[in-house]
Design an enzyme around this catalytic site. Structure first.
Site, PDB file in Angstrom:
ATOM      1  N   ARG A   1      22.725   8.927  26.562  1.00 29.65           N
ATOM      2  CA  ARG A   1      23.170   7.778  25.771  1.00 29.65           C
ATOM      3  C   ARG A   1      24.665   7.496  25.962  1.00 29.65           C
ATOM      4  NH1 ARG A   1      25.289   6.558  20.745  1.00 29.65           N
ATOM      5  NH2 ARG A   1      24.461   4.635  19.872  1.00 29.65           N
TER       6      ARG A   1
ATOM      7  N   CYS B   1      52.144  10.447  -2.910  1.00 32.74           N
ATOM      8  CA  CYS B   1      51.538  10.823  -1.633  1.00 32.74           C
ATOM      9  C   CYS B   1      52.002  12.233  -1.253  1.00 32.74           C
ATOM     10  CB  CYS B   1      51.932   9.823  -0.545  1.00 32.74           C
ATOM     11  SG  CYS B   1      51.451  10.370   1.102  1.00 32.74           S
TER      12      CYS B   1
ATOM     13  N   SER C   1      22.507   2.216  17.909  1.00 30.32           N
ATOM     14  CA  SER C   1      22.152   3.248  16.925  1.00 30.32           C
ATOM     15  C   SER C   1      21.438   2.563  15.761  1.00 30.32           C
ATOM     16  CB  SER C   1      23.384   4.008  16.476  1.00 30.32           C
ATOM     17  OG  SER C   1      24.319   3.111  15.998  1.00 30.32           O
TER      18      SER C   1
ATOM     19  N   LYS D   1      11.631  10.297  13.037  1.00 28.03           N
ATOM     20  CA  LYS D   1      12.880  10.297  13.800  1.00 28.03           C
ATOM     21  C   LYS D   1      13.168  11.722  14.250  1.00 28.03           C
ATOM     22  CE  LYS D   1      17.651   8.684  13.467  1.00 28.03           C
ATOM     23  NZ  LYS D   1      18.386   9.915  13.693  1.00 28.03           N
TER      24      LYS D   1
ATOM     25  N   GLU E   1      40.400  25.486  34.874  1.00 26.22           N
ATOM     26  CA  GLU E   1      41.037  26.526  34.060  1.00 26.22           C
ATOM     27  C   GLU E   1      39.984  27.409  33.389  1.00 26.22           C
ATOM     28  OE1 GLU E   1      45.170  24.923  32.308  1.00 26.22           O
ATOM     29  OE2 GLU E   1      43.452  23.588  32.243  1.00 26.22           O
TER      30      GLU E   1
ATOM     31  N   LYS F   1      16.454   8.337   6.025  1.00 32.03           N
ATOM     32  CA  LYS F   1      16.791   9.755   6.186  1.00 32.03           C
ATOM     33  C   LYS F   1      16.113  10.629   5.131  1.00 32.03           C
ATOM     34  CE  LYS F   1      19.878   9.829   9.536  1.00 32.03           C
ATOM     35  NZ  LYS F   1      20.985  10.638   9.911  1.00 32.03           N
TER      36      LYS F   1
ATOM     37  N   CYS G   1      54.395  11.936   2.105  1.00 37.79           N
ATOM     38  CA  CYS G   1      55.724  11.324   2.175  1.00 37.79           C
ATOM     39  C   CYS G   1      56.359  11.128   0.804  1.00 37.79           C
ATOM     40  CB  CYS G   1      55.659   9.997   2.922  1.00 37.79           C
ATOM     41  SG  CYS G   1      54.738   8.731   2.044  1.00 37.79           S
TER      42      CYS G   1
ATOM     43  N   ASP H   1      37.933  22.073  33.670  1.00 40.82           N
ATOM     44  CA  ASP H   1      36.888  22.914  34.261  1.00 40.82           C
ATOM     45  C   ASP H   1      37.473  24.062  35.067  1.00 40.82           C
ATOM     46  OD1 ASP H   1      34.030  20.833  35.135  1.00 40.82           O
ATOM     47  OD2 ASP H   1      34.703  21.768  33.289  1.00 40.82           O
TER      48      ASP H   1
HETATM   49  S1  IVH Z   1      14.931   3.431  18.197  1.00 39.96           S
HETATM   50  C1  IVH Z   1      17.621   0.115  18.563  1.00 39.96           C
HETATM   51  N1  IVH Z   1      13.090   5.124  17.560  1.00 39.96           N
HETATM   52  O1  IVH Z   1      17.755   7.854  16.488  1.00 39.96           O
HETATM   53  C2  IVH Z   1      16.807   1.264  18.222  1.00 39.96           C
HETATM   54  N2  IVH Z   1      15.320   5.916  17.722  1.00 39.96           N
HETATM   55  O2  IVH Z   1      20.226   6.532  15.216  1.00 39.96           O
HETATM   56  C3  IVH Z   1      17.420   2.545  18.570  1.00 39.96           C
HETATM   57  N3  IVH Z   1      15.584   8.319  17.339  1.00 39.96           N
HETATM   58  O3  IVH Z   1      19.857   7.292  19.233  1.00 39.96           O
HETATM   59  C4  IVH Z   1      16.556   3.673  18.744  1.00 39.96           C
HETATM   60  N4  IVH Z   1      13.456   8.736  16.973  1.00 39.96           N
HETATM   61  O4  IVH Z   1      18.216   9.227  19.376  1.00 39.96           O
HETATM   62  C5  IVH Z   1      14.402   4.949  17.789  1.00 39.96           C
HETATM   63  N5  IVH Z   1      11.345   6.514  17.041  1.00 39.96           N
HETATM   64  C6  IVH Z   1      12.628   6.350  17.271  1.00 39.96           C
HETATM   65  C7  IVH Z   1      13.555   7.413  17.210  1.00 39.96           C
HETATM   66  C8  IVH Z   1      14.915   7.151  17.440  1.00 39.96           C
HETATM   67  C9  IVH Z   1      14.679   9.264  17.062  1.00 39.96           C
HETATM   68  C10 IVH Z   1      17.040   8.552  17.474  1.00 39.96           C
HETATM   69  C11 IVH Z   1      17.626   8.107  18.784  1.00 39.96           C
HETATM   70  C12 IVH Z   1      18.713   7.128  18.450  1.00 39.96           C
HETATM   71  C13 IVH Z   1      18.989   7.449  17.021  1.00 39.96           C
HETATM   72  C14 IVH Z   1      19.475   6.218  16.299  1.00 39.96           C
END
Ligand code: IVH
Length: 676
Positions: free
Chosen positions: A140, A403, A83, A119, A36, A309, A406, A34
């Site tokens: 987090r 490789c 996660s 999500k 620097e 996803k 090496c 910070d």
């Molecule tokens: S539940 C154990 N609900 O997704 C359950 N996560 O990859 C953990 N996220 O870090 C989270 N919408 O930032 C949950 N309706 C939702 C969500 C959600 C977005 C994100 C959150 C979490 C990440 C997990």
């Protein structure tokens, strides 16, 4: 001084500052301290004051509040912030549901009700409320420990300071997503690549007044620690969140059956562009809390939830080169260097080609025009190439059989499970004998889940390696800081900071130590299992003896593959030398034996036959949670044989002979009930 030289000097400083900003914001890996950073910023501003002809749109005098603080207090989450595992297609969802049904030992037509939530692609935060008041807010962080960003979170209007609604638990940490609406993002100057970066940058400002300038939003969706919650399902919890004054996602739904999940997925995927917030998928959560509790977690994701996803953004660009990267385990991964292209707000210049077979199958060549896909945090990959646009001189890509680092020969392992050769080609050398593997091993050694040496990023490892400052992990603990402080981009303070971070990690747990060694097939979970079983480093070192290693088969989760890999690891002299040298420098903490004071303390169990309403995996986990253990060989030492439907008669006969107690599932459940 000449105006030209001054200008050159000034622009050099600006570009250095930009490099540091990029490392800090986009990569979250600062490369200088910070102080620097502040010094450089001051130098630039002083320059501008002295020589008025010096101007740049990237000057720190124009961009205010760019640098957030690294100095937030670290706070442990009472309940880790997990996660989610990812699903991309229908098959992944089918498997997800099958795993759940098997684990719960339900019939295949068992209907699972899901809470279905978009999500949001933002930054998650945890808000601790005590007696209805917002007390502390955490980021987090690494999931176990976050940063105290309370003051910044307090600037967000969607976060209620005081809860007035009924039934609010006495203590609870409400978790959700901080994000910025797309329409608000558009109004900001283009300091940030995308809304997610803007939210993240703003949340981590040192000064909450800076956070306030960016209109952040908060949507709540789960909880961590809680006292006295009287709610039975996720959808009921979401309804309560609304009553308590939190914002919840208007597209949340309750859905049963994969067919309906897919319908909703299609609907939201189409709707995605109309929404004023970025979503990168849909989260499915088993709705019933009782079932969630039974299902528990695997590693750092719950068994009861998954993120479906959305398909990726894609772009078209030219393959400039195909490079072979060598990973920590010797895997040769081809990477396409592509002409930089902006895909969904992120500039992409690399795309993974996975392995040799993938290149062959798609006949990918240098010079090809390719379609590249990028989905969320997944590494971009090439989906197709345009054969028609190929030039006359285009040549098939020949994958190296030696490789490139090496020169050792490369091999494809035979996979015991699939009974086929792996698609991945590996360098056959022994770890530290290959330069590229060594560098990757050291990067792994200092990484977050291993030694977690702050400020020791990948670039620094590479740089120190090239300067001969480190060749083996033990060299990290005898660095020449006099040399380091004089290196480009370093200084007395940053060298001292690095020394401090390294010294801090001289006390290390056995599980981190084992994980840090980077033994193939020994990830975090297996390192934990090994350290809990072995307790001391001495015992770990004894694994180099043939008779000791087979004992590991008693550890549930450790199989032939892991044992073969550990054997191989100990056959190498350098590996043994690394451990011995590190042992002289470090204090490796003994691992605590698994909590042994539960009601099944010192009791061993064995199952025969099919249990009712509970899978073997869950039954086993229940026994272990209560400090009992499962054995696989029947002997006098066995305390209970639990008999289900269609048991193996031989097991019952032997148990009778040896005087082992034979119980049925009902009796066993009663023993469990007594414990609570
Ligand atoms: S539940 C154990 N609900 O997704 C359950 N996560 O990859 C953990 N996220 O870090 C989270 N919408 O930032 C949950 N309706 C939702 C969500 C959600 C977005 C994100 C959150 C979490 C990440 C997990």
């Amino acid at each position: 001084m000449d105006e030209k030289i001054l200008k050159k000097e000034y622009l050099k400083k600006i570009s250095r500052l930009q490099k540091y900003n990029l490392a800090y914001y986009d990569k979250s890996k600062p490369i200088i301290s910070d102080s620097e950073y502040d010094k450089l910023k001051k130098e630039i501003i002083d320059f501008e004051k002295k020589y008025s002809f010096l101007k740049s749109s990237n000057s720190p005098s124009l961009i205010v509040g760019f640098k957030p603080s690294k100095n937030f207090k670290k706070v442990k989450h009472k309940v880790p912030m997990l996660s989610l595992s990812n699903a991309f297609e229908e098959e992944d969802l089918i498997n997800f549901e099958k795993r759940i049904i098997n684990y719960l030992d339900k019939k295949s037509d068992f209907k699972i009700e899901y809470s279905v939530e978009p999500k949001i692609d933002g930054i998650s935060a945890s808000l601790i409320y005590k007696k209805g008041r917002f007390i502390t807010g955490l980021s987090r962080g690494d999931g176990k420990e976050g940063e105290d960003i309370t003051e910044n979170l307090k600037t967000i209007n969607d976060i209620p300071n005081k809860i007035l609604g009924k039934n609010f638990p006495e203590e609870i940490d409400i978790r959700g997503e901080v994000f910025i609406k797309n329409s608000d993002f558009k109004k900001l100057s283009n300091k940030f690549a995308n809304p997610r970066n803007a939210a993240s940058g703003s949340l981590r400002q040192k000064n909450p007044d800076e956070t306030k300038k960016i209109p952040l939003k908060f949507i709540a969706y789960t909880f961590g620690f809680q006292k006295n919650i009287q709610i039975k399902s996720q959808t009921e919890f979401l309804e309560n969140l609304d009553k308590w004054g939190f914002k919840i996602n208007p597209f949340n739904k309750k859905i049963t059956s994969i067919k309906n999940l897919l319908e909703n997925y299609k609907y939201l995927e189409q709707k995605r562009d109309e929404l004023d917030f970025d979503i990168d998928g849909i989260v499915y959560k088993v709705n019933n809390f009782e079932l969630q509790k039974r299902l528990g977690n695997v590693a750092n994701a719950p068994r009861w939830a998954i993120a479906h996803k959305f398909s990726a953004n894609s772009g078209v660009s030219k393959i400039l080169n195909i490079e072979i990267q060598i990973g920590r385990t010797g895997a040769l991964t081809p990477v396409a260097k592509i002409k930089p292209v902006n895909i969904g707000g992120v500039v992409v210049s690399n795309a993974t080609l996975h392995n040799e077979d993938e290149i062959k199958r798609k006949d990918i060549r240098i010079g090809d025009i390719a379609t590249i896909e990028r989905a969320g945090d997944v590494i971009p990959h090439i989906t197709s190439i345009e054969v028609k646009k190929r030039g006359k001189n285009s040549k098939k890509f020949i994958f190296p059989i030696k490789c490139p680092s090496c020169g050792s020969s490369t091999i494809k392992d035979f996979n015991l499970i699939t009974k086929k050769n792996d698609a991945v080609r590996r360098c056959s050398s022994e770890g530290y004998e290959c330069e590229k593997i060594s560098i990757e091993k050291i990067k792994h050694f200092v990484s977050k889940d291993a030694f977690n040496i702050e400020g020791f990023g990948k670039k620094i490892v590479e740089n120190f390696w090239n300067l001969n400052l480190i060749k083996l992990p033990q060299d990290i603990f005898s660095l020449d800081y006099n040399k380091i402080k004089d290196l480009d981009g370093w200084g007395t303070q940053s060298a001292a900071n690095l020394k401090y971070s390294i010294d801090l990690r001289k006390d290390i747990s056995l599980e981190r130590f084992i994980y840090a060694l980077g033994i193939r097939h020994i990830g975090l979970e297996n390192a934990k299992l090994l350290s809990k079983h072995l307790i001391t480093l001495k015992k770990f070192l004894e694994l180099s003896k043939v008779d000791k290693i087979n004992e590991l088969l008693n550890i549930d989760g450790i199989g032939e593959t892991q044992i073969k890999s550990i054997k191989h690891f100990f056959l190498n002299k350098t590996n043994l030398n690394v451990i011995n040298e590190l042992n002289k420098i470090l204090s490796i903490k003994e691992s605590k034996a698994i909590e042994k004071n539960g009601p099944f303390k010192d009791q061993t169990f064995m199952f025969t036959g099919k249990l009712n309403g509970i899978s073997r995996a869950e039954a086993k986990s229940l026994i272990e949670q209560n400090s009992g253990s499962i054995v696989s060989n029947i002997s006098k030492k066995l305390n209970y044989l639990i008999v289900g439907e269609k048991p193996t008669k031989r097991k019952i006969d032997i148990a009778n002979e040896l005087g082992v107690k034979i119980i049925n599932q009902t009796v066993w459940f009663k023993m469990l009930d007594k414990r609570s």
